[in-house]
Design a protein around this motif. Structure first.
Motif, mmCIF file in Angstrom:
data_model
loop_
_atom_site.group_PDB
_atom_site.id
_atom_site.type_symbol
_atom_site.label_atom_id
_atom_site.label_comp_id
_atom_site.label_asym_id
_atom_site.label_seq_id
_atom_site.Cartn_x
_atom_site.Cartn_y
_atom_site.Cartn_z
ATOM 1 N N GLU A 93 4.537 11.877 -38.714
ATOM 2 C CA GLU A 93 4.139 13.167 -38.167
ATOM 3 C C GLU A 93 3.268 13.959 -39.134
ATOM 4 O OE1 GLU A 93 7.951 15.128 -37.656
ATOM 5 O OE2 GLU A 93 8.567 14.290 -39.542
ATOM 6 N N SER A 94 2.600 14.967 -38.595
ATOM 7 C CA SER A 94 1.811 15.852 -39.451
ATOM 8 C C SER A 94 2.755 16.604 -40.390
ATOM 9 C CB SER A 94 1.034 16.846 -38.594
ATOM 10 O OG SER A 94 1.919 17.796 -38.013
ATOM 11 N N TYR A 95 2.197 17.145 -41.449
ATOM 12 C CA TYR A 95 3.031 17.889 -42.390
ATOM 13 C C TYR A 95 3.663 19.102 -41.704
ATOM 14 C CZ TYR A 95 4.702 19.970 -46.696
ATOM 15 O OH TYR A 95 5.509 20.489 -47.668
ATOM 16 N N GLU A 96 2.909 19.764 -40.830
ATOM 17 C CA GLU A 96 3.455 20.917 -40.113
ATOM 18 C C GLU A 96 4.627 20.496 -39.219
ATOM 19 O OE1 GLU A 96 2.131 24.219 -36.826
ATOM 20 O OE2 GLU A 96 0.597 23.456 -38.184
ATOM 21 N N ASP A 97 4.490 19.377 -38.501
ATOM 22 C CA ASP A 97 5.582 18.886 -37.656
ATOM 23 C C ASP A 97 6.802 18.521 -38.497
ATOM 24 O OD1 ASP A 97 4.134 19.253 -35.342
ATOM 25 O OD2 ASP A 97 3.489 17.157 -35.206
ATOM 26 N N TYR A 98 6.540 17.935 -39.643
ATOM 27 C CA TYR A 98 7.616 17.587 -40.582
ATOM 28 C C TYR A 98 8.391 18.840 -41.005
ATOM 29 C CZ TYR A 98 9.130 16.881 -45.471
ATOM 30 O OH TYR A 98 9.803 16.882 -46.666
ATOM 31 N N ILE A 99 7.675 19.906 -41.355
ATOM 32 C CA ILE A 99 8.319 21.152 -41.767
ATOM 33 C C ILE A 99 9.076 21.760 -40.595
ATOM 34 C CG2 ILE A 99 7.891 23.512 -42.587
ATOM 35 C CD1 ILE A 99 7.705 21.329 -44.769
ATOM 36 N N ILE A 100 8.513 21.717 -39.414
ATOM 37 C CA ILE A 100 9.192 22.222 -38.219
ATOM 38 C C ILE A 100 10.492 21.451 -37.978
ATOM 39 C CG2 ILE A 100 9.042 22.386 -35.694
ATOM 40 C CD1 ILE A 100 6.019 23.083 -36.132
ATOM 41 N N SER A 101 10.478 20.136 -38.223
ATOM 42 C CA SER A 101 11.708 19.349 -38.031
ATOM 43 C C SER A 101 12.790 19.767 -39.027
ATOM 44 C CB SER A 101 11.429 17.847 -38.118
ATOM 45 O OG SER A 101 11.165 17.442 -39.437
ATOM 46 N N ILE A 102 12.403 20.127 -40.236
ATOM 47 C CA ILE A 102 13.375 20.621 -41.222
ATOM 48 C C ILE A 102 13.928 21.971 -40.764
ATOM 49 C CG2 ILE A 102 13.646 21.506 -43.582
ATOM 50 C CD1 ILE A 102 11.727 19.263 -44.473
ATOM 51 N N LYS A 103 13.052 22.837 -40.288
ATOM 52 C CA LYS A 103 13.489 24.138 -39.793
ATOM 53 C C LYS A 103 14.442 23.970 -38.603
ATOM 54 C CE LYS A 103 13.415 28.622 -39.072
ATOM 55 N NZ LYS A 103 14.070 29.554 -39.957
ATOM 56 N N ASN A 104 14.102 23.071 -37.688
ATOM 57 C CA ASN A 104 14.931 22.847 -36.502
ATOM 58 C C ASN A 104 16.292 22.247 -36.842
ATOM 59 O OD1 ASN A 104 12.954 23.908 -34.848
ATOM 60 N ND2 ASN A 104 12.116 21.914 -34.295
#
Length: 147
Positions: free
Chosen positions: A94-105
């Motif tokens: 995934e993109s870095y932004e999607d990766y960060i969103i997955s951590i947030k989620n």
């Protein structure tokens, strides 16, 4: 701060894995992330020890050939492997932004990953000699998502 004997072993073993698999620069980064994590009084006491262990090894899968078996050997609960799956960003995934969103989620399920990622970003943003404008923007945007 006093840690339980079994958890001290996990932290020490995680540190040994970092020593074994990471180059000097990445090891020093992990050491700083572990120190930031240990010093962060916002982290609930019952999570702190696992956070410190994760901080030591958070880059081991990404930056070395360490396998799952060695991570599993650290922790009978297998939580560290679950954390590693969340905190590791594969270059072809995934993109870095999607990766960060997955951590947030996953913050409520695996708060340890969230805390360690914050410490990881703190370290990256504090390294003036290696902080490029591109990295500064990348981590600033990621922090805005996480926070």
């Amino acid at each position: 701060m006093s840690f339980r004997k079994g958890v001290v072993r996990v932290i020490e073993e995680a540190k040994k894995l970092a020593e074994k698999y990471l180059d000097e620069k990445t090891y020093q980064h992990s050491e700083r992330v572990a120190r930031y994590t240990e010093q962060n009084r916002m982290i609930p006491e019952h999570l702190r020890e696992r956070c410190i262990a994760l901080a030591w090894i958070h880059d081991v899968w990404e930056d070395s050939d360490c396998g799952t078996a060695e991570i599993l050997a650290l922790d009978e609960t297998r939580r560290l492997v679950k954390y590693m799956n969340y905190i590791t960003h594969g270059k072809n995934e995934e993109s870095y932004e999607d990766y960060i969103i997955s951590i947030k989620n996953a913050q409520t399920i695996y708060p340890e990953v969230w805390w360690v990622k914050l410490a990881d970003m703190k370290d990256h943003l504090s390294q003036r000699d290696t902080l490029t404008e591109r990295l500064k923007n990348k981590y600033s945007k990621a922090l805005a998502i996480l926070l």
